[in-house]
Design a protein around this motif. Structure first.
Motif, short mmCIF file in Angstrom:
data_model
loop_
_atom_site.label_atom_id
_atom_site.label_comp_id
_atom_site.label_asym_id
_atom_site.label_seq_id
_atom_site.Cartn_x
_atom_site.Cartn_y
_atom_site.Cartn_z
N SER A 112 0.83 -1.22 0.00
CA SER A 112 0.00 0.00 0.00
C SER A 112 0.86 1.26 0.00
O SER A 112 0.52 2.25 -0.63
CB SER A 112 -0.92 0.01 1.21
N SER A 113 1.98 1.22 0.73
CA SER A 113 2.82 2.40 0.78
C SER A 113 3.52 2.66 -0.55
O SER A 113 3.82 3.79 -0.89
CB SER A 113 3.86 2.30 1.90
N ALA A 115 2.05 1.65 -3.54
CA ALA A 115 0.97 1.99 -4.47
C ALA A 115 0.38 3.38 -4.19
O ALA A 115 -0.01 4.09 -5.12
CB ALA A 115 -0.13 0.94 -4.40
N TYR A 116 0.28 3.75 -2.91
CA TYR A 116 -0.33 5.02 -2.53
C TYR A 116 0.60 5.75 -1.56
O TYR A 116 0.28 5.93 -0.39
CB TYR A 116 -1.68 4.80 -1.86
N ASP A 119 -0.90 9.23 0.31
CA ASP A 119 -2.31 9.36 0.64
C ASP A 119 -2.55 9.70 2.11
O ASP A 119 -3.67 9.86 2.54
CB ASP A 119 -3.10 8.11 0.25
N ARG A 121 -2.27 7.91 4.77
CA ARG A 121 -2.73 6.82 5.63
C ARG A 121 -1.64 5.83 6.01
O ARG A 121 -1.91 4.85 6.69
CB ARG A 121 -3.87 6.07 4.95
N ARG A 125 -1.88 2.74 8.71
CA ARG A 125 -1.70 1.35 8.30
C ARG A 125 -0.57 0.70 9.10
O ARG A 125 -0.67 -0.44 9.56
CB ARG A 125 -1.39 1.27 6.81
#
Length: 165
Positions: A112-113, A115-116, A119, A121, A125
């Motif tokens: 996630s870090s 890919a985004y 963002d 968040r 996460r």
């Protein structure tokens, strides 16, 4: 969204059941053969599903233009089942599942870090994954239970022996 959450929870239960069944099979036939049987039966089942869907929709079931990720996912899946079949008979279903979930959380945060990255968040996460990892560590710690206080016999009035804790 509620359907997706319900399916995710169902999937989690199915994963735990699958690990337990593959672990039992791995104990009988070994991890590599367990992985072989798991994927052979899965392939046969999915072949019937894809063939049936292809007949209903009129599309070709052949993976002529399957992306690289399809092939990589299959290889990773085989390795996962083989490792899981080996580990589950040594650690048990609950401990194995807790370690796998922890690794999934950390991997998910890492993906996630990437890919985004911006963002906002990432910290949330990471904190969530940290809480899960802390729970796993606590659940799998092997602390010895506290020793009980020694019991001493005491002679009371009149020569009667009593026990003092």
């Amino acid at each position: 969204m509620m359907l997706a959450i319900a399916l995710a929870l169902l999937n989690g239960g199915m994963i735990a059941l699958s690990r337990t069944l593959n672990g039992a099979l791995g104990r009988k036939v070994g991890a590599v053969r367990s992985s072989f049987w798991n994927h052979s039966v899965g392939f046969a089942f999915m072949s019937l599903v894809v063939l049936g869907a292809s007949l209903l929709t009129g599309t070709s079931p052949l993976p002529i233009s399957a992306p690289l990720t399809a092939w990589l996912g299959g290889v990773v899946g085989v390795i996962f089942v083989a490792i899981n079949s080996y580990v589950i008979v040594r650690l048990g279903a609950s401990r194995t599942t807790s370690f796998v979930v922890g690794a999934q959380m950390l991997t998910g945060v890492a993906i996630s870090s990437i890919a985004y990255p911006l963002d906002g968040r990432f910290a949330l996460r990471l904190a969530g994954a940290g809480i899960v990892i802390a729970g796993i560590a606590l659940a799998n710690s092997r602390r010895e239970p506290a020793a009980a206080a020694p019991v001493e016999p005491v002679t009371g009035a009149g020569g009667n022996e009593t026990v003092r804790v």
